[in-house]
Design a protein around this motif. Sequence first.
Motif: not given
Length: 328
Positions: A33, A40-41, A44
Amino acid sequence: MKLVLAVVLGLVVGASAVMAPAPAPPMNLAFATLDTGSAWYVYGATMAELLRKALPPGSNVDVKPRAGGVGNPRLVAKNETPLGLGFTVTNRWAAEGKEAYTEKHENLRALVGGLDTYYLVAVATKKLGIASVREIRDKKLGVKIYTQPVGALGEFAGRQLLRAIGLTYNDVKGWGGSTQHVGYNIIVDAFKDGRADVLFAVITPRHPSISEIVTSVDVRFLGLDAETARALLPLGYTAATMPADTFKGQSEPVSTVGFPTVVITNKELPEPIAYTVTKTIVENKDALVRGHAGLAEFDPTTAWQPDKVGIPLHPGAERAYREKGWMK
């Protein structure tokens, strides 16, 4: 007779036991990610929670705060992480070996596309007193520029944006400015402490770190003029407008360029696993949105379309979409 029947039944039971399919072995999948302050993290982590329940018992999905939009396709292509998040633009560059890539990564495959809309933006402190990126060039401003680390699309896109107006990092440094390529936790602190003038980034609505910046510092989102936007379109970007009030204090829409996020893999991922990953994600939009509101516009029925993924689909993903009747 009873003895014969017992023998026959025993053979049948024994044969059934032999023919019964063995349970699928557990999978350990790394998922690339971006840093822990990024959307994005969170994407994920949300997907990983769903996948741990859907994959064979004992499986694990390890969310890696890795290299971002530019770096992740390299990691996935080399199978260092079998899953990752990418963008349509970087997926195409990686497959074709252009822009940020010096070699073709033709084994990349897509699973789920069109997860959101990301916008390329320049976020400037209001005290800097500029209304466009071009003013940095025209006024030869020695600004303190921040981006995510090299390998993230935010950094590379920032360089492309500067290039589109005829600037480089060295030009800015020559005027007394500086560039820092760091994680969002450092970027947020730099804005709060007055050490940052401009952030080049690719962001989605409700981006956690950008939301934190705008609540602490008076900033302005700088749009792209038509000439600059046109210079970026041949690279695979598309014209986009970030609506007004996407972030606190942003009262006007921001004209820029954009692109969606894609879950990517490679040809080495087994077809049943690709199918399960795809099916799990497209069937759980509500859970995805609870994890991060930036996924609110995700349309699972179109997540297979070429303009939503940028590269060919994995056969396992294609099977999932065809079963749904979304892909003919």
